[in-house]
Design a protein around this motif. Sequence first.
Motif, PDB file in Angstrom:
ATOM      1  N   TYR A   1      38.403  34.033  36.267  1.00  0.00           N
ATOM      2  CA  TYR A   1      37.194  33.679  37.020  1.00  0.00           C
ATOM      3  C   TYR A   1      36.471  34.940  37.505  1.00  0.00           C
ATOM      4  O   TYR A   1      35.242  35.047  37.406  1.00  0.00           O
ATOM      5  N   LEU A   2      37.254  35.899  38.008  1.00  0.00           N
ATOM      6  CA  LEU A   2      36.641  37.142  38.512  1.00  0.00           C
ATOM      7  C   LEU A   2      35.958  37.889  37.361  1.00  0.00           C
ATOM      8  O   LEU A   2      34.824  38.362  37.505  1.00  0.00           O
ATOM      9  N   ASP A   3      36.632  37.978  36.221  1.00  0.00           N
ATOM     10  CA  ASP A   3      36.045  38.666  35.060  1.00  0.00           C
ATOM     11  C   ASP A   3      34.743  37.980  34.632  1.00  0.00           C
ATOM     12  O   ASP A   3      33.741  38.641  34.372  1.00  0.00           O
ATOM     13  N   ASP A   4      34.777  36.642  34.570  1.00  0.00           N
ATOM     14  CA  ASP A   4      33.578  35.902  34.157  1.00  0.00           C
ATOM     15  C   ASP A   4      32.403  36.170  35.086  1.00  0.00           C
ATOM     16  O   ASP A   4      31.245  36.086  34.693  1.00  0.00           O
ATOM     17  N   ASN A   5      32.708  36.448  36.359  1.00  0.00           N
ATOM     18  CA  ASN A   5      31.640  36.670  37.334  1.00  0.00           C
ATOM     19  C   ASN A   5      31.428  38.140  37.682  1.00  0.00           C
ATOM     20  O   ASN A   5      30.756  38.455  38.660  1.00  0.00           O
ATOM     21  N   LEU A   6      32.050  39.005  36.870  1.00  0.00           N
ATOM     22  CA  LEU A   6      31.915  40.461  37.049  1.00  0.00           C
ATOM     23  C   LEU A   6      32.265  40.892  38.468  1.00  0.00           C
ATOM     24  O   LEU A   6      31.525  41.647  39.109  1.00  0.00           O
ATOM     25  N   ILE A   7      33.384  40.374  38.956  1.00  0.00           N
ATOM     26  CA  ILE A   7      33.807  40.727  40.311  1.00  0.00           C
ATOM     27  C   ILE A   7      35.094  41.532  40.266  1.00  0.00           C
ATOM     28  O   ILE A   7      36.024  41.197  39.533  1.00  0.00           O
ATOM     29  N   ASN A   8      35.117  42.588  41.062  1.00  0.00           N
ATOM     30  CA  ASN A   8      36.313  43.389  41.218  1.00  0.00           C
ATOM     31  C   ASN A   8      36.990  43.003  42.510  1.00  0.00           C
ATOM     32  O   ASN A   8      36.445  43.230  43.590  1.00  0.00           O
ATOM     33  N   ALA A   9      38.160  42.376  42.401  1.00  0.00           N
ATOM     34  CA  ALA A   9      38.871  42.013  43.628  1.00  0.00           C
ATOM     35  C   ALA A   9      40.356  42.182  43.370  1.00  0.00           C
ATOM     36  O   ALA A   9      40.786  42.292  42.226  1.00  0.00           O
ATOM     37  N   GLU A  10      41.105  42.221  44.467  1.00  0.00           N
ATOM     38  CA  GLU A  10      42.539  42.458  44.346  1.00  0.00           C
ATOM     39  C   GLU A  10      43.257  41.110  44.437  1.00  0.00           C
ATOM     40  O   GLU A  10      43.044  40.373  45.395  1.00  0.00           O
ATOM     41  N   ILE A  11      44.100  40.806  43.451  1.00  0.00           N
ATOM     42  CA  ILE A  11      44.824  39.532  43.495  1.00  0.00           C
ATOM     43  C   ILE A  11      46.229  39.762  44.039  1.00  0.00           C
ATOM     44  O   ILE A  11      46.948  40.635  43.562  1.00  0.00           O
ATOM     45  N   HIS A  12      46.589  38.990  45.064  1.00  0.00           N
ATOM     46  CA  HIS A  12      47.959  39.043  45.581  1.00  0.00           C
ATOM     47  C   HIS A  12      48.662  37.775  45.169  1.00  0.00           C
ATOM     48  O   HIS A  12      48.331  36.692  45.633  1.00  0.00           O
ATOM     49  N   GLU A  13      49.636  37.897  44.279  1.00  0.00           N
ATOM     50  CA  GLU A  13      50.324  36.692  43.812  1.00  0.00           C
ATOM     51  C   GLU A  13      51.418  36.304  44.802  1.00  0.00           C
ATOM     52  O   GLU A  13      52.316  37.089  45.092  1.00  0.00           O
ATOM     53  N   ILE A  14      51.322  35.094  45.332  1.00  0.00           N
ATOM     54  CA  ILE A  14      52.416  34.566  46.146  1.00  0.00           C
ATOM     55  C   ILE A  14      52.742  33.163  45.645  1.00  0.00           C
ATOM     56  O   ILE A  14      51.876  32.470  45.116  1.00  0.00           O
ATOM     57  N   SER A  15      54.006  32.758  45.830  1.00  0.00           N
ATOM     58  CA  SER A  15      54.414  31.524  45.142  1.00  0.00           C
ATOM     59  C   SER A  15      54.236  30.262  45.971  1.00  0.00           C
ATOM     60  O   SER A  15      54.161  29.176  45.426  1.00  0.00           O
ATOM     61  N   GLY A  16      54.141  30.387  47.277  1.00  0.00           N
ATOM     62  CA  GLY A  16      53.962  29.163  48.070  1.00  0.00           C
ATOM     63  C   GLY A  16      53.251  29.454  49.372  1.00  0.00           C
ATOM     64  O   GLY A  16      53.061  30.622  49.742  1.00  0.00           O
TER      65      GLY A  16
END
Length: 287
Positions: free
Chosen positions: A128-143
């Motif tokens: 989604y970020l790539d499609d909208n040309l956005i640079n953001a940091e993703i923090h993966e958490i499981s719950g």
Amino acid sequence: MEQKLTIAIQKSGRLHDDSMKLLKECGIDVSNGVNKLKAEASNFPIEVYFLRDDDIPQYVEDAVADIGIVGENVVYEKKKAVEVFDKLGFGKCRLSIAVPRNENYESNPNYLQGKRIATSYPVLVQQYLDDNLINAEIHEISGSVEIAPGIGLADAICDLVSSGSTLFMNGLKEVETILQSQAVLIKNNLLSNEKQALLEKLLFRIHAVKKAKNNKYILLNAPNEKLQEIISYLPGMKSPTVLPLAETGWSSVHSVLNENDFWEIIEKLKHAGAQGILVIPIEKMII
Ligand code: ATP
Ligand code: ZN
């Protein structure tokens, strides 16, 4: 030896009950024994594996299970080589971005530029970020993704939403939907002919159940002079059934109505003089 189709469904959680119910409505009896890793149906050559939903796409890709029931969100996140071939109409939810309620979000994803987003769906969020040309940091958490902004771990989250009450309780507001999801059937890409035939048989039953859910059986009494008008509002499977009533001048009309135009048609029927309208659920519909 007779071949069996193997199906993976969620062991416990939001999709378990509806998946079991679907099998049952297809006339497949699965004794859900104490050993809940797998179960065999007594009256259809199918074996059911109970797994975590996240693992189902992998098992189906590897042909450990031939088919599986899982949310589209999981299928697209895992990017496994499986075929999605039927939507099941339950487990509906959306994958959405939410931000703290007091933030001034101007309906533009550019807001997310340079922000930290907590999610269990890093692949879909990155897309989604790539499609909208956005640079953001993703923090993966499981719950418990929804608590991340409150404890300062992230500025925004991306999580599954149905009613929105979890977001609300955590002081968040939904600002973008990145995926609409529901439970789907997935299958391995290389099923044997024999298994493919079993799958067709299962699909035939699933479609009969789904069709029945979208339709209602309707019975009504009509004065004969209004019969033509009343019949013109009713589709029926071929055409409506018309039977004479004991009382002269009246007929009983039977038909099948689609859920979508149900109320509109009922109104027209009443207006045209139909009486004693009965509406009955249909269990199976084979056309
Ligand atoms: P598992 O133990 O199998 O990993 P889980 O905790 O990952 O379970 P559930 O919360 O049971 O998963 O959700 C399973 C699926 O149900 C989701 O992947 C999604 O497709 C669907 N679903 C429908 N509504 C919601 C909702 N409001 N929140 C989360 N998932 C939902
Ligand atoms: Zn899971």
